[in-house]
Design a protein around this motif. Sequence first.
Motif, PDB file in Angstrom:
ATOM      1  N   HIS A 170       0.818  -1.217   0.000  1.00  0.00           N
ATOM      2  CA  HIS A 170       0.000   0.000   0.000  1.00  0.00           C
ATOM      3  C   HIS A 170       0.848   1.262   0.000  1.00  0.00           C
ATOM      4  CE1 HIS A 170      -2.946  -3.034   1.148  1.00  0.00           C
ATOM      5  NE2 HIS A 170      -3.880  -2.185   0.802  1.00  0.00           N
ATOM      6  N   LEU A 171       2.148   1.139   0.271  1.00  0.00           N
ATOM      7  CA  LEU A 171       3.042   2.293   0.167  1.00  0.00           C
ATOM      8  C   LEU A 171       3.199   2.722  -1.293  1.00  0.00           C
ATOM      9  CD1 LEU A 171       5.068   4.216   1.578  1.00  0.00           C
ATOM     10  CD2 LEU A 171       6.815   2.449   1.228  1.00  0.00           C
ATOM     11  N   ILE A 172       3.046   1.773  -2.212  1.00  0.00           N
ATOM     12  CA  ILE A 172       3.210   2.058  -3.639  1.00  0.00           C
ATOM     13  C   ILE A 172       2.206   3.110  -4.104  1.00  0.00           C
ATOM     14  CG2 ILE A 172       3.075   1.008  -5.942  1.00  0.00           C
ATOM     15  CD1 ILE A 172       3.989  -1.620  -4.640  1.00  0.00           C
ATOM     16  N   PHE A 173       0.986   3.040  -3.580  1.00  0.00           N
ATOM     17  CA  PHE A 173      -0.039   4.011  -3.970  1.00  0.00           C
ATOM     18  C   PHE A 173       0.366   5.421  -3.538  1.00  0.00           C
ATOM     19  CE2 PHE A 173      -4.004   6.339  -2.991  1.00  0.00           C
ATOM     20  CZ  PHE A 173      -4.578   6.349  -4.247  1.00  0.00           C
ATOM     21  N   SER A 174       0.899   5.561  -2.326  1.00  0.00           N
ATOM     22  CA  SER A 174       1.323   6.875  -1.845  1.00  0.00           C
ATOM     23  C   SER A 174       2.442   7.447  -2.713  1.00  0.00           C
ATOM     24  CB  SER A 174       1.782   6.777  -0.385  1.00  0.00           C
ATOM     25  OG  SER A 174       0.702   6.469   0.474  1.00  0.00           O
ATOM     26  N   ILE A 175       3.357   6.583  -3.145  1.00  0.00           N
ATOM     27  CA  ILE A 175       4.436   7.037  -4.021  1.00  0.00           C
ATOM     28  C   ILE A 175       3.860   7.565  -5.338  1.00  0.00           C
ATOM     29  CG2 ILE A 175       6.470   6.298  -5.312  1.00  0.00           C
ATOM     30  CD1 ILE A 175       6.990   4.231  -3.129  1.00  0.00           C
ATOM     31  N   CYS A 222       5.049  -1.740 -11.242  1.00  0.00           N
ATOM     32  CA  CYS A 222       5.439  -1.703 -12.659  1.00  0.00           C
ATOM     33  C   CYS A 222       4.437  -0.896 -13.477  1.00  0.00           C
ATOM     34  CB  CYS A 222       5.545  -3.124 -13.207  1.00  0.00           C
ATOM     35  SG  CYS A 222       6.838  -4.127 -12.450  1.00  0.00           S
ATOM     36  N   TYR A 223       3.139  -1.073 -13.201  1.00  0.00           N
ATOM     37  CA  TYR A 223       2.119  -0.308 -13.911  1.00  0.00           C
ATOM     38  C   TYR A 223       2.293   1.188 -13.654  1.00  0.00           C
ATOM     39  CZ  TYR A 223      -0.189  -4.879 -14.177  1.00  0.00           C
ATOM     40  OH  TYR A 223      -0.481  -6.194 -14.397  1.00  0.00           O
ATOM     41  N   TYR A 224       2.498   1.547 -12.385  1.00  0.00           N
ATOM     42  CA  TYR A 224       2.643   2.956 -12.040  1.00  0.00           C
ATOM     43  C   TYR A 224       3.898   3.548 -12.671  1.00  0.00           C
ATOM     44  CZ  TYR A 224      -1.065   2.539  -8.514  1.00  0.00           C
ATOM     45  OH  TYR A 224      -2.275   2.349  -7.872  1.00  0.00           O
ATOM     46  N   GLU A 225       4.989   2.794 -12.659  1.00  0.00           N
ATOM     47  CA  GLU A 225       6.226   3.305 -13.255  1.00  0.00           C
ATOM     48  C   GLU A 225       6.046   3.538 -14.757  1.00  0.00           C
ATOM     49  OE1 GLU A 225      10.874   2.151 -14.120  1.00  0.00           O
ATOM     50  OE2 GLU A 225       9.384   0.608 -13.677  1.00  0.00           O
ATOM     51  N   CYS A 265      10.383  -1.429  -6.373  1.00  0.00           N
ATOM     52  CA  CYS A 265       9.220  -2.154  -5.839  1.00  0.00           C
ATOM     53  C   CYS A 265       8.639  -3.099  -6.890  1.00  0.00           C
ATOM     54  CB  CYS A 265       8.143  -1.180  -5.385  1.00  0.00           C
ATOM     55  SG  CYS A 265       8.616  -0.127  -3.996  1.00  0.00           S
ATOM     56  N   GLY A 266       8.776  -2.715  -8.159  1.00  0.00           N
ATOM     57  CA  GLY A 266       8.220  -3.518  -9.238  1.00  0.00           C
ATOM     58  C   GLY A 266       8.875  -4.885  -9.373  1.00  0.00           C
ATOM     59  N   LYS A 267      10.038  -5.085  -8.771  1.00  0.00           N
ATOM     60  CA  LYS A 267      10.676  -6.397  -8.795  1.00  0.00           C
ATOM     61  C   LYS A 267       9.913  -7.394  -7.937  1.00  0.00           C
ATOM     62  CE  LYS A 267      15.245  -4.349  -9.529  1.00  0.00           C
ATOM     63  NZ  LYS A 267      16.612  -4.164  -8.979  1.00  0.00           N
ATOM     64  N   THR A 268       9.083  -6.881  -7.036  1.00  0.00           N
ATOM     65  CA  THR A 268       8.260  -7.741  -6.185  1.00  0.00           C
ATOM     66  C   THR A 268       6.784  -7.604  -6.499  1.00  0.00           C
ATOM     67  OG1 THR A 268       9.886  -7.547  -4.387  1.00  0.00           O
ATOM     68  CG2 THR A 268       7.680  -8.318  -3.792  1.00  0.00           C
ATOM     69  N   TRP A 269       6.319  -6.365  -6.709  1.00  0.00           N
ATOM     70  CA  TRP A 269       4.894  -6.105  -6.866  1.00  0.00           C
ATOM     71  C   TRP A 269       4.593  -5.577  -8.270  1.00  0.00           C
ATOM     72  CZ3 TRP A 269       2.776  -8.551  -3.152  1.00  0.00           C
ATOM     73  CH2 TRP A 269       3.333  -8.560  -1.867  1.00  0.00           C
ATOM     74  N   PRO A 270       3.778  -6.272  -9.064  1.00  0.00           N
ATOM     75  CA  PRO A 270       3.421  -5.809 -10.415  1.00  0.00           C
ATOM     76  C   PRO A 270       2.751  -4.440 -10.425  1.00  0.00           C
ATOM     77  CG  PRO A 270       2.847  -8.133 -10.148  1.00  0.00           C
ATOM     78  CD  PRO A 270       3.258  -7.633  -8.800  1.00  0.00           C
ATOM     79  N   LEU A 271       2.023  -4.091  -9.362  1.00  0.00           N
ATOM     80  CA  LEU A 271       1.352  -2.796  -9.314  1.00  0.00           C
ATOM     81  C   LEU A 271       2.342  -1.658  -9.519  1.00  0.00           C
ATOM     82  CD1 LEU A 271      -1.177  -1.076  -8.757  1.00  0.00           C
ATOM     83  CD2 LEU A 271      -0.631  -1.215  -6.318  1.00  0.00           C
ATOM     84  N   PHE A 329      12.347   5.750  -9.345  1.00  0.00           N
ATOM     85  CA  PHE A 329      13.280   4.670  -9.046  1.00  0.00           C
ATOM     86  C   PHE A 329      12.720   3.745  -7.966  1.00  0.00           C
ATOM     87  CE2 PHE A 329      16.889   3.019  -6.530  1.00  0.00           C
ATOM     88  CZ  PHE A 329      17.444   2.206  -7.491  1.00  0.00           C
ATOM     89  N   ALA A 330      12.037   4.333  -6.982  1.00  0.00           N
ATOM     90  CA  ALA A 330      11.411   3.513  -5.934  1.00  0.00           C
ATOM     91  C   ALA A 330      10.366   2.581  -6.530  1.00  0.00           C
ATOM     92  CB  ALA A 330      10.790   4.421  -4.868  1.00  0.00           C
ATOM     93  N   LEU A 331       9.557   3.095  -7.457  1.00  0.00           N
ATOM     94  CA  LEU A 331       8.560   2.246  -8.110  1.00  0.00           C
ATOM     95  C   LEU A 331       9.232   1.156  -8.927  1.00  0.00           C
ATOM     96  CD1 LEU A 331       5.904   4.870  -9.301  1.00  0.00           C
ATOM     97  CD2 LEU A 331       5.697   3.234  -7.418  1.00  0.00           C
ATOM     98  N   HIS A 332      10.325   1.500  -9.588  1.00  0.00           N
ATOM     99  CA  HIS A 332      11.046   0.491 -10.369  1.00  0.00           C
ATOM    100  C   HIS A 332      11.562  -0.627  -9.464  1.00  0.00           C
ATOM    101  CE1 HIS A 332      13.735  -1.293 -13.320  1.00  0.00           C
ATOM    102  NE2 HIS A 332      14.712  -1.197 -12.429  1.00  0.00           N
TER     103      HIS A 332
END
Length: 636
Positions: A515-520, A560-563, A552-558, A547-550
């Motif tokens: 859920h941190l990904i959404f805040s980013i 990757c979409y945001y990036e 995080c994308g190694k674990t969470w596909p969400l 870069f943080a989204l990139h």
Amino acid sequence: MDETGPTPPSERKVACNVCRRRKTACDRARPKCSLCTKNGLVCHYADKERHTPGLRAGYVQSLEQRIDGLESRLQRLESRVPTDGVTDPMQDATNSDGPEHVHHFYADGRPSTQGSGYFAGPTERLEGASNHDEHSFNLDHIGDPSPQNTGTPTDPLAFPVVQELCTVWFQKYHRWLPILHRPTFMQTLESAERVRLSNYAPVVEAIVAITLPHSNVISASALHQEHLRNQLSSSVVLQCIDRQSAQSAQALLILSVFHYGEGNFTRSWNMLAMARRISVHLGLTAPGDSGTASSPTALRRLADFTNTTVTQEERTRAYWMSQMLESISTVGAPYELALSATPGHPLLPCSDTFWDFPDEVMSEHQIRPYNYCSAFSLCVILAASELSVVHQFLRRAVNMEAFEERDAWQIEAQRIDERLTAWRDEFVAAVFRLINAEYASRERPEMDAYVVLTNCVLNTAVITLLQRRAACPEGTDQTVEPWAFANTRCVYAAENTAFKIRQMDEDELLVCHPHLIFSIFVAARFYIVHSKALDASVPTNLHCLAFALHTCGKTWPLACYYEKILRIAVAEYRTPVVLASLPRVFYDLRQTTFEIVDTLIEWVKGPGVDAGAAMPAASGHNGSMIFTPMTTNPLT
């Protein structure tokens, strides 16, 4: 030649067996070397094998047979795995091979004869996982050196795999989902028999579903792993429908977070709804009195009647986790949330120190021995008290073109912002006390998973509250003059989020709270839109968020979409909104990120797959490069 004479040249390289075992130099004298002669040992030389060049007879034929067998097994496996690699758990659970292979339990919690993995009998395993693999593991074959156990296990519920992945869970993921009592759970995992007799069956399967990619024991392709994870997810859902317990709620919460990180929001909220419904049926609520828990300082006023058994604490944590996840995952929702009313002074989760004690120690205390709670409790308070106010305010209909309505809206929004600012001050003080009391021995205690999440969710609330009155770029049909206060506060919140994310290590980002990904993304979206509205350069903080989204994308596909969305937005940064390939709603801050995120993800999966590939880099008014399309590492 004399028996004791020199060794023939053809045998000079062969040491006697005694010297070979002792790894000592051998003079290779015949019939006995000097070492064996001196010590009175039997000296024996192994005849050196002489192989003729080429392959042995039948070797090519055996290879052909092995290849035929492997191709046959691969065809059977491919016939069971969906071609697109994505399966619907509920569809898997109701198809022709589903129900008879799902775990079933008796009323007392014992597994029935229908089961899989370590819950099953000697010949039963997870359907689709390893039934067609003669090298698969089950409990009867663990440690068996026979040929049938020489391969790599492909059963995700084999006991060694379960032990491995549960250890991974507590190392990587437990920090942001602390609903399980680690000592009790790990004690259960000491033997397969303990697991069979426990109520943790759905929890174990949910954990395996999330952590399966981390296994070094199991051997499966990414496509096969996805199929296994979907099957495990559907199995958990059906178990929780048939048997409602605190462990069922825990398993559903684990899956809810997993599906959110996958970008399956609807499925995530459905899991949350089921967990909350089970909580209501079981009475998993937090008792309270007439006090208040609207600020972090309320954590110091702990009830005297607390029951500190592991069972009660797990129930309390499951209740609050479901409330918190729904609240923080729907910031900016245009509808009323179905959250249950919380008591005035609820029983909050205990401290991390106390939660790490064994059950025997916790049961000895009728009241909690520590006069402080955890960072998890801080996030619970934010979600239950402050976010609920933001939710209610944003649901109000207002005509911004009417001066009186707009003025009243701004006054109320400013009041709520002041309330959030006051809460932030108390939060900072509470974290400082918490670090001194409990986290002093930790490395980087200020980067606790829930300290970071609470801080960033608070910033998300500020941006979502005020972005409607911030400046939008030309082409979004903004008819009302932007509010300078809204611009300032949203920029501050975005910078605060970027500052906190910039402090995180790459290892922390890899296993961050989904859920941190959404805040980013909320902060990054505001940066781009605000800078485009002012015709200014995009702040460099956007680089660290991307870069943080990139990472995080190694674990969470969400992530990757945001990036991908951010990369496209940056690539067409100087393109007018009306000509941009990105959906226009991205640039319209009058719509919250929550309201448009489904549209953006659907677009990036479809028309946006190849968007931005050939777009030129943005340049300044003087022709100098000010922002380039993001590469794999946006910081380079």
